[in-house]
Design a protein around this motif. Sequence first.
Motif, short mmCIF file in Angstrom:
data_model
loop_
_atom_site.label_atom_id
_atom_site.label_comp_id
_atom_site.label_asym_id
_atom_site.label_seq_id
_atom_site.Cartn_x
_atom_site.Cartn_y
_atom_site.Cartn_z
N ALA A 177 -12.08 50.32 22.75
CA ALA A 177 -11.12 49.21 22.70
C ALA A 177 -10.36 49.11 21.37
CB ALA A 177 -11.85 47.89 22.97
N LEU A 178 -11.03 49.34 20.26
CA LEU A 178 -10.37 49.13 18.95
C LEU A 178 -9.21 50.10 18.73
CD1 LEU A 178 -13.41 48.33 16.61
CD2 LEU A 178 -11.76 46.75 17.63
N PRO A 179 -9.40 51.41 18.86
CA PRO A 179 -8.25 52.30 18.62
C PRO A 179 -7.14 52.15 19.64
CG PRO A 179 -10.16 53.56 19.39
CD PRO A 179 -10.64 52.18 19.11
N LEU A 180 -7.48 51.91 20.91
CA LEU A 180 -6.44 51.80 21.93
C LEU A 180 -5.68 50.48 21.84
CD1 LEU A 180 -8.14 53.45 25.05
CD2 LEU A 180 -6.60 54.47 23.37
N SER A 181 -6.35 49.44 21.33
CA SER A 181 -5.63 48.18 21.12
C SER A 181 -4.63 48.30 19.98
CB SER A 181 -6.63 47.05 20.84
OG SER A 181 -7.30 47.28 19.61
N THR A 182 -4.90 49.20 19.04
CA THR A 182 -4.00 49.41 17.91
C THR A 182 -2.83 50.32 18.28
OG1 THR A 182 -5.85 49.18 16.35
CG2 THR A 182 -3.86 50.24 15.52
N LEU A 183 -3.12 51.41 19.00
CA LEU A 183 -2.09 52.41 19.28
C LEU A 183 -1.48 52.28 20.67
CD1 LEU A 183 -3.93 55.50 17.74
CD2 LEU A 183 -2.09 54.15 16.71
N GLY A 184 -2.09 51.45 21.52
CA GLY A 184 -1.61 51.30 22.89
C GLY A 184 -2.38 52.18 23.84
N LYS A 185 -2.64 51.65 25.03
CA LYS A 185 -3.44 52.42 25.99
C LYS A 185 -2.60 53.55 26.59
CE LYS A 185 -2.62 49.93 30.33
NZ LYS A 185 -3.26 49.21 31.45
N PRO A 186 -3.26 54.62 27.01
CA PRO A 186 -2.52 55.75 27.60
C PRO A 186 -1.89 55.35 28.92
CG PRO A 186 -4.89 56.03 27.92
CD PRO A 186 -4.72 54.84 27.01
N GLN A 187 -0.70 55.87 29.18
CA GLN A 187 0.00 55.57 30.43
C GLN A 187 -0.21 56.65 31.48
OE1 GLN A 187 1.53 52.56 30.79
NE2 GLN A 187 0.67 52.22 28.75
N ASN A 188 -0.57 57.84 31.05
CA ASN A 188 -0.80 58.94 31.99
C ASN A 188 -2.07 58.67 32.78
OD1 ASN A 188 -2.13 61.65 32.73
ND2 ASN A 188 -0.03 62.26 32.22
N GLU A 189 -1.96 58.69 34.12
CA GLU A 189 -3.10 58.34 34.97
C GLU A 189 -4.28 59.30 34.79
OE1 GLU A 189 -4.11 57.39 39.69
OE2 GLU A 189 -2.22 58.36 39.12
N LYS A 190 -3.99 60.60 34.67
CA LYS A 190 -5.08 61.57 34.49
C LYS A 190 -5.83 61.32 33.18
CE LYS A 190 -6.19 66.50 34.45
NZ LYS A 190 -7.13 66.34 33.32
N VAL A 191 -5.08 61.03 32.13
CA VAL A 191 -5.72 60.75 30.84
C VAL A 191 -6.60 59.51 30.96
CG1 VAL A 191 -5.30 60.13 28.43
CG2 VAL A 191 -3.87 61.86 29.54
N GLN A 192 -6.09 58.49 31.63
CA GLN A 192 -6.89 57.27 31.84
C GLN A 192 -8.19 57.58 32.58
OE1 GLN A 192 -4.41 54.56 34.01
NE2 GLN A 192 -3.12 54.04 32.26
N ILE A 193 -8.07 58.30 33.70
CA ILE A 193 -9.24 58.58 34.53
C ILE A 193 -10.25 59.45 33.79
CG2 ILE A 193 -10.01 59.78 36.62
CD1 ILE A 193 -7.53 58.74 38.02
N ASP A 194 -9.76 60.45 33.05
CA ASP A 194 -10.67 61.32 32.29
C ASP A 194 -11.46 60.52 31.27
OD1 ASP A 194 -9.83 63.48 33.75
OD2 ASP A 194 -8.50 64.28 32.19
N LEU A 195 -10.77 59.62 30.56
CA LEU A 195 -11.46 58.81 29.55
C LEU A 195 -12.46 57.86 30.20
CD1 LEU A 195 -11.92 57.76 26.72
CD2 LEU A 195 -9.90 56.30 26.98
N VAL A 196 -12.05 57.21 31.27
CA VAL A 196 -12.94 56.26 31.94
C VAL A 196 -14.16 56.98 32.51
CG1 VAL A 196 -13.13 54.74 33.95
CG2 VAL A 196 -11.16 54.56 32.44
N ARG A 197 -13.95 58.15 33.10
CA ARG A 197 -15.09 58.90 33.65
C ARG A 197 -16.13 59.18 32.55
NH1 ARG A 197 -12.59 62.92 35.17
NH2 ARG A 197 -12.37 62.48 37.40
N GLU A 198 -15.66 59.64 31.41
CA GLU A 198 -16.60 59.96 30.33
C GLU A 198 -17.27 58.71 29.77
OE1 GLU A 198 -17.62 62.89 29.88
OE2 GLU A 198 -16.13 63.65 31.27
N ALA A 199 -16.54 57.61 29.73
CA ALA A 199 -17.13 56.35 29.25
C ALA A 199 -18.24 55.89 30.20
CB ALA A 199 -16.06 55.28 29.11
N LEU A 200 -17.97 55.96 31.51
CA LEU A 200 -18.98 55.55 32.49
C LEU A 200 -20.21 56.45 32.43
CD1 LEU A 200 -16.71 54.82 35.61
CD2 LEU A 200 -17.60 53.18 33.95
#
Length: 486
Positions: free
Chosen positions: A220-243
Amino acid sequence: MTADTPSTTESLSAFANAATPPAERRAALTALITAKVLPKQADDPAVTDGRAHLLAQVFALDAAPEHRLLSIAECIRLGQVVKRWAPEIAEQLRPAFAEELPSMQLLNEADDRLNLARACALMSSAWLPAYLARAIAEEETGEKARGEVVAALLARSPDLATALRQLASAFQALRPNTEEPGETVARRLARTLVTLRNSLLEVELDAGDEPGKALHELLALPLSTLGKPQNEKVQIDLVREALLTVHDIVRTRISVVADPQMYSVVAYCRRLLGSTSWPKDLTSPLERLITDVSEALILLGRQGQCDQTLLGQLDVLCSHPERARALARDLAKKHPELPEDVRDWLERGRVRVARQASESAIEAAASNADESIGLALQAARRARAMRDNLHDPLLANLEIYEPTMAPAARDLLDRVQTLAVQVEQAASLRALDLYGIPGEEIEMSPKFFTAVGGAPKQRMLVKQPAIVRKRHDGSVGDVVAKGIVE
C-alpha cells in the motif's frame, strides 16, 4: 584451452597486471575459469598477484565506487572457484564493510550484483539490513541476485515483520525513472514476493509483531505514493503473489493463522483490482486462503472462541456473500465436535444476543438436572424394551397358570409404559436424547464417548449411550454426559 596457449598466457598476464582496468581483470578471470586454469593453478604467481590487486582495489581511496564494488564481487567469485581461499578472502574483505557501500545498482551485470550480494551475506553491519532492502527494491530483473539479497536480509532480521517493514520503507522511497512508475514498482513488488515466498520455506524466522500489517504496508505505501498500476496483467500478477505470500506465511508461521490482521492485505488487493468480484485467474490462491481461514475458524472454535473479524474474511475471499455463508454453514455441519454456540455462530454468521441474567440463572439451575434426566431416559428405554418383550407372553401364561395375578401384572406393565412416556416427554422438554445403542458398532468420537478396555479405534461397540442435547433442526448438539465404548 590449456595453460600454455597464448590466450591463457594473455589472461594470466592481464589478471596479474596492476594497471589492468577492473572490467578487463574481470574478463581475464572469466577466461581463466573457462579454461579451467583455476582452481588447478591457483598458486601460480600471476593468480596470487591478481588476487592481491583485486583486494587492493577494494580499499583504494581513489577508486571509483563501481570499481570497488566490482572488485568485492570478483574477490567473492575467486573464492568460489578456489574454495580453500574463501574463508581468508571473507576476512580480508570484512574491513570494507565498516561503512555503507555504494548502491549495488552501480554494477551493470546481474552476476556481479549476485556476487556482491554473496559478500554482503557473509558480513554483519548495522547498516546492512536497510542497504539490502534498498538493493531488493532497486533490482530490476536479476532474480538470482534478488534471491541472494532477500536471503541475506531475512538472515539479518530479528523477525519476518521487521524484514517486511524494511522492504516497505525501501519501496516507498523508490522513484523509478520510467513513464509508468506505479507499474514498475508493482512488477518489482511481485518479483520480490516470489523470492520472499521461496525464502520463507527455508528460514527459521519468527513472525514478529503484526506481520499482516507489515505486508499490507509493503504494497500500500509505495503504490499510494506512485499510483496503482493500470495494466490488468500487472495488477493480477501482483495480487496473486500477495495472496500466495499470505498463504505461505500462515502455513509456515502457525501462530498467525488465526490473526484476522494477517489477512488485511487481501481486502487491499480486492480494492486494487477495482472489481466487485475476483478474476478467475486468482481462483487457486483464493481457494488456498479460504482453506486457511476455515482451518483457523475450526482451531478457534474448538477452544470455544468466535472471531467475527476472522469469519468476515470469508466474505472478502468469496466473490459472493452467499458462498461465504454456505462455507461457514458447511463448517458447522462437518464439525459436530465444535461447541454448540460456535456451530450456531457459524450457521447464523453472528453471535446470539445474550439472554437476561435471570433467564440464564434459571437455565443454569435447570441444566443441573439434565444428566439425571438423561440417565432416567436410559433406564426408561431399557424398561420399555423389556416391557414390550414381556407383555404378550407374560400375560398369556398368567391367564392360564395364575389368573389372579394377571390384572396386577397388566397394571404394572401399563405403568412402566406410562412412566417411559413421561420420562421421554421430560427429556424432550429439555431437548435431551441418547446417542448410540448398546451393542451397536459406531464410529468413535471423543466428543461423545470415552473408550475403555484398550486404545481407541475408528469403530467401537457402544456399552452405554451418550446423553446429548438436540439442536433446533433435530441433529445432535452438545454432550451432556459422555457414553462408553469398547
